[in-house]
Design a protein around this motif. Sequence first.
Motif, PDB file in Angstrom:
ATOM      1  N   PRO A  85      45.959  33.169 -56.675  1.00  0.00           N
ATOM      2  CA  PRO A  85      44.845  32.912 -57.703  1.00  0.00           C
ATOM      3  C   PRO A  85      43.358  33.267 -56.972  1.00  0.00           C
ATOM      4  O   PRO A  85      43.136  33.361 -56.047  1.00  0.00           O
ATOM      5  CB  PRO A  85      44.662  31.272 -57.584  1.00  0.00           C
ATOM      6  N   CYS A  86      42.507  34.020 -58.126  1.00  0.00           N
ATOM      7  CA  CYS A  86      41.353  34.389 -57.593  1.00  0.00           C
ATOM      8  C   CYS A  86      40.482  34.538 -58.723  1.00  0.00           C
ATOM      9  O   CYS A  86      40.926  34.331 -59.854  1.00  0.00           O
ATOM     10  CB  CYS A  86      41.558  35.635 -56.796  1.00  0.00           C
ATOM     11  N   TYR A  87      39.161  34.527 -58.460  1.00  0.00           N
ATOM     12  CA  TYR A  87      38.266  34.565 -59.768  1.00  0.00           C
ATOM     13  C   TYR A  87      37.125  35.046 -59.000  1.00  0.00           C
ATOM     14  O   TYR A  87      36.727  35.147 -57.825  1.00  0.00           O
ATOM     15  CB  TYR A  87      37.883  33.130 -60.102  1.00  0.00           C
ATOM     16  N   ARG A  88      36.241  35.721 -59.693  1.00  0.00           N
ATOM     17  CA  ARG A  88      34.911  36.579 -59.329  1.00  0.00           C
ATOM     18  C   ARG A  88      33.621  35.403 -59.681  1.00  0.00           C
ATOM     19  O   ARG A  88      33.604  34.729 -60.661  1.00  0.00           O
ATOM     20  CB  ARG A  88      34.666  37.607 -60.442  1.00  0.00           C
ATOM     21  N   SER A  89      32.880  35.339 -58.637  1.00  0.00           N
ATOM     22  CA  SER A  89      31.469  34.635 -58.962  1.00  0.00           C
ATOM     23  C   SER A  89      30.477  36.010 -58.773  1.00  0.00           C
ATOM     24  O   SER A  89      30.881  37.266 -58.891  1.00  0.00           O
ATOM     25  CB  SER A  89      31.131  33.804 -57.638  1.00  0.00           C
TER      26      SER A  89
END
Length: 133
Positions: A85-89
Amino acid sequence: MTNILEHFDALTKLGLKVIPLRENSKVPLIKGWSSYWNHEIIRNKLKMFPKSNIGLLLGDIIDVEGDSEQANKTLESLIGDYPHPCYRSLRSVHHLFLTPDPDLRHFKYQQIEFRGYGHQSVLPPSRHFGIDY
């Protein structure tokens, strides 16, 4: 508008420990957030403050992120196509992994930051400085 309780329910159903953060902020809404987690207390707090941001309580999970464009490129190169899992800030991509060391608190190496126990990471759909995660 996104219902923050729906996100809380979906994430906690996956076994993640989600904490409430102040609206448009990275600051936790409750005292003792890093040492005590209770599903019902936190869910009720989110009902009281439906515009809250949410964060992931770290410890069982670590957040690995680059603090520069080069550090993010290095991470992408090292991780490759390993599924996680990953996401952008606003500043970087947050990569989430099960922790290899439950005592890991914070470690930084060549602008790559590893955060674990005693820390939290802001999660989507939170907003900070008017920018959506």
